[in-house]
Structure formats: structure tokens, C-alpha cells
Motif scaffolding. Structure first.
Motif, PDB file in Angstrom:
ATOM      1  N   GLN A 184       2.385 -12.128  -3.444  1.00 12.54           N
ATOM      2  CA  GLN A 184       2.524 -10.768  -3.988  1.00 12.54           C
ATOM      3  C   GLN A 184       2.553  -9.725  -2.869  1.00 12.54           C
ATOM      4  O   GLN A 184       3.351  -8.792  -2.899  1.00 12.54           O
ATOM      5  CB  GLN A 184       1.345 -10.473  -4.935  1.00 12.54           C
ATOM      6  CG  GLN A 184       1.370 -11.280  -6.223  1.00 12.54           C
ATOM      7  CD  GLN A 184       0.093 -11.089  -7.008  1.00 12.54           C
ATOM      8  OE1 GLN A 184      -1.004 -11.455  -6.570  1.00 12.54           O
ATOM      9  NE2 GLN A 184       0.214 -10.491  -8.178  1.00 12.54           N
ATOM     10  N   LEU A 185       1.676  -9.920  -1.900  1.00 13.16           N
ATOM     11  CA  LEU A 185       1.586  -8.968  -0.787  1.00 13.16           C
ATOM     12  C   LEU A 185       2.862  -9.001   0.049  1.00 13.16           C
ATOM     13  O   LEU A 185       3.411  -7.959   0.424  1.00 13.16           O
ATOM     14  CB  LEU A 185       0.371  -9.315   0.073  1.00 13.16           C
ATOM     15  CG  LEU A 185      -0.192  -8.208   0.960  1.00 13.16           C
ATOM     16  CD1 LEU A 185      -0.563  -6.991   0.139  1.00 13.16           C
ATOM     17  CD2 LEU A 185      -1.406  -8.730   1.722  1.00 13.16           C
ATOM     18  N   LEU A 186       3.339 -10.211   0.334  1.00 11.18           N
ATOM     19  CA  LEU A 186       4.549 -10.363   1.130  1.00 11.18           C
ATOM     20  C   LEU A 186       5.748  -9.743   0.419  1.00 11.18           C
ATOM     21  O   LEU A 186       6.605  -9.121   1.061  1.00 11.18           O
ATOM     22  CB  LEU A 186       4.811 -11.854   1.393  1.00 11.18           C
ATOM     23  CG  LEU A 186       6.027 -12.182   2.259  1.00 11.18           C
ATOM     24  CD1 LEU A 186       5.850 -11.591   3.656  1.00 11.18           C
ATOM     25  CD2 LEU A 186       6.237 -13.688   2.343  1.00 11.18           C
ATOM     26  N   TYR A 187       5.818  -9.890  -0.904  1.00 15.04           N
ATOM     27  CA  TYR A 187       6.932  -9.309  -1.666  1.00 15.04           C
ATOM     28  C   TYR A 187       6.980  -7.796  -1.471  1.00 15.04           C
ATOM     29  O   TYR A 187       8.035  -7.225  -1.209  1.00 15.04           O
ATOM     30  CB  TYR A 187       6.802  -9.639  -3.151  1.00 15.04           C
ATOM     31  CG  TYR A 187       7.921  -9.051  -3.980  1.00 15.04           C
ATOM     32  CD1 TYR A 187       9.089  -9.774  -4.208  1.00 15.04           C
ATOM     33  CD2 TYR A 187       7.831  -7.759  -4.505  1.00 15.04           C
ATOM     34  CE1 TYR A 187      10.137  -9.238  -4.935  1.00 15.04           C
ATOM     35  CE2 TYR A 187       8.881  -7.211  -5.228  1.00 15.04           C
ATOM     36  CZ  TYR A 187      10.024  -7.957  -5.442  1.00 15.04           C
ATOM     37  OH  TYR A 187      11.067  -7.401  -6.159  1.00 15.04           O
ATOM     38  N   GLN A 188       5.821  -7.128  -1.604  1.00 16.27           N
ATOM     39  CA  GLN A 188       5.773  -5.675  -1.467  1.00 16.27           C
ATOM     40  C   GLN A 188       6.178  -5.234  -0.061  1.00 16.27           C
ATOM     41  O   GLN A 188       6.945  -4.277   0.111  1.00 16.27           O
ATOM     42  CB  GLN A 188       4.356  -5.168  -1.776  1.00 16.27           C
ATOM     43  CG  GLN A 188       3.940  -5.308  -3.230  1.00 16.27           C
ATOM     44  CD  GLN A 188       4.653  -4.332  -4.141  1.00 16.27           C
ATOM     45  OE1 GLN A 188       5.184  -3.316  -3.698  1.00 16.27           O
ATOM     46  NE2 GLN A 188       4.687  -4.633  -5.426  1.00 16.27           N
ATOM     47  N   LYS A 189       5.708  -5.946   0.957  1.00 19.69           N
ATOM     48  CA  LYS A 189       6.034  -5.576   2.336  1.00 19.69           C
ATOM     49  C   LYS A 189       7.526  -5.745   2.623  1.00 19.69           C
ATOM     50  O   LYS A 189       8.158  -4.881   3.237  1.00 19.69           O
ATOM     51  CB  LYS A 189       5.212  -6.425   3.311  1.00 19.69           C
ATOM     52  CG  LYS A 189       3.725  -6.075   3.320  1.00 19.69           C
ATOM     53  CD  LYS A 189       2.974  -6.889   4.365  1.00 19.69           C
ATOM     54  CE  LYS A 189       1.504  -6.485   4.417  1.00 19.69           C
ATOM     55  NZ  LYS A 189       0.757  -7.233   5.452  1.00 19.69           N
TER      56      LYS A 189
END
Length: 397
Positions: A184-189
């Protein structure tokens, strides 16, 4: 130290027992005791680093390596969370305990970073992000969201960016309420990075460069999908007829189909992929308009046929030739390019309904056209005579 059941045993005991705020022994610990614990934390951290590397590198099968790496990663994340909880509960206790907990957190994070850097290929993106790393990431994302909100966009792109920001801030607020994964974090970045690199130009089609990025990264936010549908619906309102609306909708569907979307990633894994959702909407909308067009055609068919029949009937010109002879002359006119119609079929369709013969009032343009390919010699002779008669008349003027 080296003959442990597993390398994290001493840290596990220290966290779960010795430093547990519910343990009454804490109250009796002296400053020198905390100093000894700190020294052991430093020493144990170095030993664990060596031990972890040895244990993992001695494993031969990838499956075994993957299991061990994920196990240690999960344990370290759990330890860090527990230490942070202790820090909140012990913030007003003696300074020595606070310092020990700070040191312990730092060393655990060093170990976690070691695993993530050395063995990232064996980690699952669905692993939960540690709280400390999550807080750092939150600050980073907030800063990037602020930069994005200050960037100047044009027209519809303003609304799209607003949707991205609203969803992004909701994601940040969820940090304290649920477990966030690396995926999820990687997607946003990656999403923010992609939008940041867009060069804003004049929009030449319904789908802008930002749309292509969001669709490409499967940004399946409900608000964004509704935004696309709303924009397409507004464009369709400019068309006066159902047939033209269907034609434009088919064009937009073709343009949408050309945009690649990586369905392996997703803004919200609990929702359908953006491609599936919008392809389903296109299909339903086209079917709906086609049914309406069919109903409208059937409703007006009898009235239109009656009006056309009266108009054509009143405008018919009787020709002193047979249908076969008329067919030959019309075909010759088309093929010699005296007339310039879209096609021979169209030419016959526009002319024949307004002609009649002494023997037949209603002529079918399809029938007359087919006769032009199977002419008899007698019909050819009469057609030629007719044209020669016209030539003589012109010469007499």
C-alpha cells in the motif's frame, strides 16, 4: 551467546519480561543496572547481525530462506511496536529507562533495516510496515501531497488532482487505525512520483496524461471512476441524436481500451480493477442507447414510411423505358463518372425511388441495380437508341 534457540532470544526476553511496564522489578532497578542493560543491547545487536547473516546464508533452498527472513522480519516489527508502546507508558518514569527504550528501538530498527536491505527479494509486500518507518513515510507523503496541491493544473485535471489528494489524505489518516502494508505504501509513493513527472500540456482528447497515469496504475477509487463516467456523459450530451451518441461512445471506448493498465497493482485491492469497472459501464451504456435507438426507430418507422411514401409518390417521374434499360443508363452514368456518388449502390438508392415505368409504379433500387449486370442485347440497343436521341436533341439546339 551463539548457542541460542534463535538469535532474537535475548531481545525477546528483555522486551517481554525485563522491560515490561507490568513487571515490578523495574521499580527496583538502579541506574547502573540500566547501564549494564544498555551495554548488553549494544553487544547483542552486533552478535545478532552476524548470527542472522550466518544462519540465512547457510540455508540452501530459497523456500527456507524466504521463511526465515519473513519470520525474523515479522518478529522485529512486533518488537518495535511493543517498545514504542512501552515508551508511551513509561514516558514519565525514570530517565534511565527512557534512554534504554530509545536505544533498544534504534538497534531493533538497525536489524530490521539490515534484513530489508540484504534480503528484500525474500520479503512479501504484504508484510506490515513498522510504526516508526510508517511515521517517517507519513511525513514524506504529506510533504509530497503538499507539493502536488500547490502545482498548477488546467481544467479537468484540477478535479482529478483533488480526487487523488482526498484519497491520499484519507490513506494517511488510516495509519493510526489499521495495519499498513509495504504494498500500500509503495503504491502511494509510486503514484505521486508518476504524477509529479507529468508535463502538463493542452489536453487533446478526453483522457489526459494524468488519466493515463491513473488508469495505468489501476487507481480504482470510486470517486475517480465516477468522475470519468460523468465527463463522458457530459460529452455525449452535445450529440443531438442517439446514433451520434453511440458513435462517440464507441470512440471513447476505443480510446480507453488503448490505455494499458497494470492489474497486478491497485489503489484499493477490495474493489474491481478500473478496467473491469469502466469496460462494464461502456458495455451497459452502449446496450442501453442501442435499445433506445431501436425502440425509437420502431415507434417512428410507420410514420416515417408513410411520409416518405407520400413524398416519393408525389415526386415520381415516369420514364418511357423498362427497369432493365434504366439500370443500364444509370450504371453507365456512374461508371463513366458523369455523376459522383459515394458508391453505385448509393447512386441507385437516391435516384430509382423517384422513377417509374409505364408498366410499374414502384421500383426497387436493389432490383434495378442487379438488373444492370444481366442486361439483354435488346435492352442495350434501346438504351443506346435513347441516348442517341438525346444527342440529336442537344445538337439541334
Amino acid at each position: 551467546m551463539m548457542n541460542k534457540i534463535y538469535p532474537l532470544e535475548w531481545f525477546d526476553s528483555l522486551i517481554s519480561q525485563t522491560l515490561n511496564p507490568n513487571n515490578t522489578i523495574l521499580e527496583s532497578l538502579l541506574p547502573q543496572d540500566f547501564k549494564i542493560i544498555s551495554e548488553h543491547i549494544e553487544k547483542e545487536s552486533k552478535i545478532i547481525q552476524i548470527s542472522l547473516k550466518k544462519e540465512i546464508f547457510l540455508l540452501r533452498r530459497k523456500r527456507e530462506v524466504r521463511l526465515q527472513v519473513r519470520k525474523y522480519h515479522s518478529n522485529l516489527v512486533s518488537f518495535i511496536d511493543t517498545v514504542i508502546d512501552y515508551q508511551k507508558r513509561c514516558s514519565f518514569v525514570c530517565r534511565e529507562l527512557v534512554n534504554v527504550l530509545d536505544l533498544l528501538q534504534n538497534k531493533l530498527e538497525e536489524l530490521l533495516l539490515l534484513i530489508e536491505n540484504r534480503f528484500s527479494e525474500y520479503l512479501s509486500l504484504d508484510e506490515r510496515v513498522p510504526i516508526t518507518y510508517l511515521m517517517l513515510s507519513r511525513n514524506e507523503l504529506e510533504s509530497k501531497f503538499k507539493i502536488l496541491s500547490d502545482k498548477v493544473f488546467n481544467g479537468l485535471e484540477n478535479n482529478i488532482i483533488r480526487i487523488v489528494l482526498e484519497n491520499g489524505f484519507r490513506f494517511l489518516k488510516s495509519f493510526s487505525g489499521k495495519k499498513i502494508t509495504y504494498r500500500q505504501l509503495l503504491y502511494q509513493k509510486e503514484l505521486l512520483k508518476s504524477i509529479k513527472n507529468i508535463d502538463i500540456n493542452e489536453q487533446t482528447s478526453l483522457f489526459s496524461d494524468i488519466d493515463k497515469v491513473l488508469i495505468g496504475r489501476n487507481f480504482n477509487s470510486t470517486e475517480y471512476i465516477e468522475h470519468i463516467i460523468e465527463q463522458i456523459s457530459k460529452e455525449l450530451e452535445d450529440e443531438e441524436s442517439l446514433a451520434l451518441r453511440i458513435n462517440r461512445l464507441l470512440y471513447y471506448q476505443k480510446e480507453f481500451d488503448r490505455i494499458h493498465s497494470d492489474e497486478r497493482i491497485s489503489f484499493d485491492p477490495s474493489r474491481s480493477n478500473i478496467k473491469c469497472a469502466l469496460e462494464s459501464w461502456f458495455k451497459q451504456e452502449i446496450n442501453y442507447l442501442e435499445r433506445n435507438l431501436k425502440i425509437a426507430f420502431q415507434t417512428n418507422n410507420e410514420v416515417d414510411a408513410s411520409i416518405n411514401s407520400l413524398t416519393v409518390s408525389d415526386s415520381k417521374i415516369e420514364c418511357d423505358l423498362s427497369a432493365d434499360q434504366i439500370a443500364l443508363i444509370l450504371r453507365a452514368a456512374d461508371e463513366s463518372r458523369i455523376v459522383k456518388a459515394r458508391s453505385m449502390n448509393h447512386f441507385f438508392k437516391m435516384i430509382v425511388p423517384y422513377l417509374s415505368t409505364p408498366f410499374k409504379r414502384e421500383l426497387s433500387y436493389q432490383s434495378v441495380r442487379s438488373k444492370s449486370y444481366n442486361a439483354e442485347d435488346r435492352d442495350k440497343f434501346i438504351a443506346v437508341q435513347t441516348l442517341e436521341k438525346i444527342i440529336k436533341k442537344i445538337n439541334s439546339y
